[in-house]
Design an enzyme around this catalytic site. Structure first.
Site, PDB file in Angstrom:
ATOM      1  N   LYS A  66       0.851  -1.188   0.000  1.00 59.71           N
ATOM      2  CA  LYS A  66       0.000   0.000   0.000  1.00 59.71           C
ATOM      3  C   LYS A  66       0.881   1.229   0.000  1.00 59.71           C
ATOM      4  CE  LYS A  66      -4.129   1.820   0.573  1.00 59.71           C
ATOM      5  NZ  LYS A  66      -3.894   2.612  -0.654  1.00 59.71           N
ATOM      6  N   LYS A 108       4.705   1.720   8.758  1.00 57.27           N
ATOM      7  CA  LYS A 108       3.543   2.512   9.194  1.00 57.27           C
ATOM      8  C   LYS A 108       2.281   1.637   9.250  1.00 57.27           C
ATOM      9  CE  LYS A 108       3.278   6.819   7.854  1.00 57.27           C
ATOM     10  NZ  LYS A 108       2.987   8.096   7.158  1.00 57.27           N
ATOM     11  N   LYS A 120       5.554   2.414  -2.882  1.00 55.87           N
ATOM     12  CA  LYS A 120       5.561   3.829  -3.281  1.00 55.87           C
ATOM     13  C   LYS A 120       5.920   3.895  -4.754  1.00 55.87           C
ATOM     14  CE  LYS A 120       5.175   7.841  -1.082  1.00 55.87           C
ATOM     15  NZ  LYS A 120       4.234   8.083   0.012  1.00 55.87           N
ATOM     16  N   THR A 203      -6.129  12.200   8.026  1.00 53.91           N
ATOM     17  CA  THR A 203      -4.778  12.324   8.604  1.00 53.91           C
ATOM     18  C   THR A 203      -4.792  13.341   9.751  1.00 53.91           C
ATOM     19  OG1 THR A 203      -3.839  11.732   6.474  1.00 53.91           O
ATOM     20  CG2 THR A 203      -2.337  12.708   8.072  1.00 53.91           C
ATOM     21  N   ASN A 234      -3.882  20.407   4.044  1.00 48.61           N
ATOM     22  CA  ASN A 234      -4.869  19.388   4.405  1.00 48.61           C
ATOM     23  C   ASN A 234      -4.718  18.959   5.873  1.00 48.61           C
ATOM     24  OD1 ASN A 234      -5.221  16.249   4.761  1.00 48.61           O
ATOM     25  ND2 ASN A 234      -6.766  16.881   3.301  1.00 48.61           N
ATOM     26  N   SER A 362      -7.716   4.795   4.475  1.00 45.80           N
ATOM     27  CA  SER A 362      -7.588   4.136   3.162  1.00 45.80           C
ATOM     28  C   SER A 362      -7.909   2.645   3.308  1.00 45.80           C
ATOM     29  CB  SER A 362      -6.166   4.281   2.633  1.00 45.80           C
ATOM     30  OG  SER A 362      -6.019   5.498   1.966  1.00 45.80           O
TER      31      SER A 362
HETATM   32  N1  LIG Z   1      -2.278  14.406   3.490  1.00 49.13           N
HETATM   33  C1  LIG Z   1      -2.068  13.236   4.044  1.00 49.13           C
HETATM   34  O1  LIG Z   1      -2.951  12.361   4.064  1.00 49.13           O
HETATM   35  C2  LIG Z   1      -0.738  12.939   4.704  1.00 49.13           C
HETATM   36  C3  LIG Z   1      -0.526  11.667   5.248  1.00 49.13           C
HETATM   37  C4  LIG Z   1       0.674  11.397   5.890  1.00 49.13           C
HETATM   38  C5  LIG Z   1       1.644  12.389   5.978  1.00 49.13           C
HETATM   39  N2  LIG Z   1       1.418  13.605   5.437  1.00 49.13           N
HETATM   40  C6  LIG Z   1       2.481  14.622   5.558  1.00 49.13           C
HETATM   41  O2  LIG Z   1       1.957  15.784   6.186  1.00 49.13           O
HETATM   42  C7  LIG Z   1       2.596  16.938   5.676  1.00 49.13           C
HETATM   43  C8  LIG Z   1       1.540  17.901   5.143  1.00 49.13           C
HETATM   44  O3  LIG Z   1       0.748  17.239   4.165  1.00 49.13           O
HETATM   45  P1  LIG Z   1      -0.549  17.948   3.557  1.00 49.13           P
HETATM   46  O4  LIG Z   1      -1.290  16.887   2.847  1.00 49.13           O
HETATM   47  O5  LIG Z   1      -1.205  18.758   4.582  1.00 49.13           O
HETATM   48  O6  LIG Z   1       0.128  18.899   2.470  1.00 49.13           O
HETATM   49  P2  LIG Z   1      -0.482  20.250   1.900  1.00 49.13           P
HETATM   50  O7  LIG Z   1       0.268  20.502   0.641  1.00 49.13           O
HETATM   51  O8  LIG Z   1      -1.965  20.220   1.857  1.00 49.13           O
HETATM   52  O9  LIG Z   1      -0.063  21.330   2.999  1.00 49.13           O
HETATM   53  C9  LIG Z   1       1.270  21.657   3.255  1.00 49.13           C
HETATM   54  C10 LIG Z   1       1.253  22.952   4.061  1.00 49.13           C
HETATM   55  O10 LIG Z   1       2.599  23.266   4.418  1.00 49.13           O
HETATM   56  C11 LIG Z   1       2.763  24.672   4.190  1.00 49.13           C
HETATM   57  N3  LIG Z   1       4.193  24.977   4.022  1.00 49.13           N
HETATM   58  C12 LIG Z   1       5.000  24.707   2.989  1.00 49.13           C
HETATM   59  N4  LIG Z   1       6.210  25.216   3.224  1.00 49.13           N
HETATM   60  C13 LIG Z   1       6.150  25.817   4.427  1.00 49.13           C
HETATM   61  C14 LIG Z   1       7.095  26.516   5.219  1.00 49.13           C
HETATM   62  N5  LIG Z   1       8.337  26.729   4.794  1.00 49.13           N
HETATM   63  N6  LIG Z   1       6.702  26.991   6.432  1.00 49.13           N
HETATM   64  C15 LIG Z   1       5.449  26.786   6.871  1.00 49.13           C
HETATM   65  N7  LIG Z   1       4.513  26.125   6.165  1.00 49.13           N
HETATM   66  C16 LIG Z   1       4.875  25.660   4.958  1.00 49.13           C
HETATM   67  C17 LIG Z   1       1.958  24.957   2.954  1.00 49.13           C
HETATM   68  O11 LIG Z   1       1.691  26.332   2.786  1.00 49.13           O
HETATM   69  C18 LIG Z   1       0.701  24.156   3.295  1.00 49.13           C
HETATM   70  O12 LIG Z   1      -0.139  24.886   4.123  1.00 49.13           O
HETATM   71  C19 LIG Z   1       3.597  16.431   4.648  1.00 49.13           C
HETATM   72  O13 LIG Z   1       4.833  16.228   5.300  1.00 49.13           O
HETATM   73  C20 LIG Z   1       3.012  15.102   4.229  1.00 49.13           C
HETATM   74  O14 LIG Z   1       4.011  14.224   3.726  1.00 49.13           O
HETATM   75  C21 LIG Z   1       0.252  13.915   4.795  1.00 49.13           C
END
Ligand SMILES: NC(=O)c1ccc[n+]([C@@H]2O[C@H](COP(=O)([O-])OP(=O)(O)OC[C@H]3O[C@@H](n4cnc5c(N)ncnc54)[C@H](O)[C@@H]3O)[C@@H](O)[C@H]2O)c1
Length: 457
Positions: A66, A108, A120, A203, A234, A362
């Site tokens: 996955k 995970k 991946k 998440t 998100n 998921s």
């Molecule tokens: N979305 C998921 O289901 C999920 C699951 C597991 C892990 N993650 C991890 O969580 C993190 C965020 O994911 P997401 O889906 O919310 O991404 P996203 O793209 O929706 O949001 C990322 C956020 O980070 C901000 N950002 C970027 N650079 C920045 C900086 N220099 N300083 C402050 N803020 C900054 C952006 O403006 C945005 O608000 C990532 O590391 C991702 O790998 C996400």
């Protein structure tokens, strides 16, 4: 330290704690299968363009593999570029990075105790440079090339950077041409095609359930505590919204556009409306602007990095004032920072657990597709809470058994549960920890191979 180095370091440390034989340790690090396929499509103007798609399938001991499929320019593998890169003997793509992320998905899934292995993949392209019809053609060609190697009980892709529910819908449609209607072959689909209610928030919601489990362990609750949140996408925005609803005070928020603070607590629904209408955190009337870097060392009870990797490092770890850090982003804390924070008594809840709510829902989506029965959102959220709480207690048990911190408690869970499955395979009884032996298992290693190969350590 990049994702690969951090994952390998944590895994090796966990292997020591578990007393794993070095050959078994190596076998758990080597991916089950790496797939690389050429994808040529006509662009809208009729010219041909070629890309390389790839999929790393790390481990299937616990169930189907996955993990996300990403479309990203950093992994630009157009054939021309590939040839140029080969000519100058360098490789722009870091296949090790993808391997590390596939491996991380294996651990995970084990921490979340869902019956999956890890994978991946993606396509080296800039999705912003492609029209919607070009993206559709590319996704369909990629699916044609890998359809025999993914599947409901083999490998179940999901959205990642640069891909979304629409991408999953194209994969599902193309895959179904070969194998019949198979909604469970991908997750993160549109709801109308079998996506799960509650997936979008999962998440961030999981982060909040994880925080509740940790705080309860320390005799605390979200209500009344102060939170600083880096990232308002998100994960960050959902986490902020749910913390606000529970009476927590979100006193600082940042994103790529800036940062805001209010010691009395930011009105998160108002901030969401402001962000929605202006696209920025700037000029929000309900808070003062602040230096975005200062957010990480802002005085608060709980710090939640929800943006980038490596943001907590030896440069700022000593200045962190939070008592708890919930790692919502992937690998936000460098190992050096980890040591500094531990000495300061800061409790770090690791990413491999804290952000596992997404993959957990998921899994619920996959289960609903296989059942042919859709859960309501309440059931999704309640079951997620049960999984997050149970996983926290499983991690705590490992911490007690191995006298280690929460990160190592989580990292020891993964290899241990994969090994249980392999041991069963070696002895001929193939079942995971839940006793479910219905999914198709692919041979990865046998006992003879483990003893015969002299792995380098
Ligand atoms: N979305 C998921 O289901 C999920 C699951 C597991 C892990 N993650 C991890 O969580 C993190 C965020 O994911 P997401 O889906 O919310 O991404 P996203 O793209 O929706 O949001 C990322 C956020 O980070 C901000 N950002 C970027 N650079 C920045 C900086 N220099 N300083 C402050 N803020 C900054 C952006 O403006 C945005 O608000 C990532 O590391 C991702 O790998 C996400």
């Amino acid at each position: 330290m990049n994702a690969l180095a951090a994952t390998s370091r944590n895994f090796r440390h966990a292997a020591r704690l578990l007393g794993l034989d070095s050959k078994v340790e190596m076998s758990l690090l080597i991916p089950f299968r790496e797939i690389k396929v050429e994808c040529t499509i006509p662009k809208d103007d009729g010219t041909l363009v070629s890309y390389v798609g790839f999929r790393v399938q790390h481990d299937n001991a616990r169930g189907p593999m996955k993990g996300g499929i990403r479309y990203h320019p950093e992994v630009d593998l157009s054939l021309k570029l590939m040839l140029m890169l080969l000519l100058i003997c360098s490789w722009k793509v870091d296949p090790d990075e993808v391997n590390a992320l596939a491996q991380l998905m294996t651990w995970k899934s084990a921490v979340a105790d869902i019956p999956y292995g890890g994978a991946k993949g993606g396509i080296g392209c800039n999705p912003g440079d492609l029209s919607k019809s070009e993206l559709e053609r590319l996704t369909r060609v990629f699916t044609q090339k890998i359809h025999d190697l993914i599947g409901v009980h083999t490998d179940v892709p999901a959205p990642d950077m640069g891909t979304n529910a629409q991408t999953m819908a194209w994969i599902l449609d193309e895959y179904s041409k070969f194998h019949g209607h198979s909604p469970a072959v991908v997750t993160g689909k549109p709801i109308d095609l079998g996506g799960s209610l509650g997936r979008e928030a999962a998440t961030g919601r999981g982060v909040v359930f994880a925080a509740e489990a940790l705080l309860a362990e320390h005799g605390k609750a979200i209500k009344g505590l102060t939170f600083a949140i880096q990232g308002f996408g998100n994960v960050g925005s959902w986490a902020a919204k749910l913390i606000h609803e529970r009476g927590g005070k979100v006193i600082a928020v940042s994103d790529i556009t800036g940062a805001v603070k209010n010691p009395h607590g930011i009105d998160i629904p108002e901030l969401l409306r402001h962000k929605e209408s202006t696209g920025s955190l700037k000029d929000f009337q309900g808070a003062d602007s602040m230096d975005a870097n200062e957010l990480l060392v802002h005085k608060c009870d709980v710090l939640i990095p929800c943006a980038l990797g490596g943001v907590l490092n030896r440069g700022n770890a000593a200045d962190v004032k939070a008592k708890f850090i919930i790692e919502a982003a992937n690998h936000p804390t460098d190992p050096e920072a980890d040591e500094i924070l531990a000495k300061k008594g800061v409790v770090v809840l690791p990413d491999i657990y804290a952000n596992s709510g997404g993959v957990t829902v998921s899994y619920f989506e996959w289960v609903q597709n296989i059942q042919g029965f859709m859960w309501d959102e309440q059931q999704v959220n309640k079951t997620l809470q049960n999984y997050m709480t149970r996983a926290f207690h499983n991690i705590k048990n490992m911490c007690q058994t191995h006298d280690c911190n929460l990160r190592m408690g989580a990292f020891t869970l993964g290899p241990q549960s994969s090994l249980h499955c392999y041991k069963n395979e070696f002895t001929g009884s193939c079942s995971d920890r839940t006793g479910n032996s219905s999914h198709q298992r692919l041979p990865k290693l046998d006992a003879t191979l483990i003893t015969a190969i002299d792995f380098e350590t």
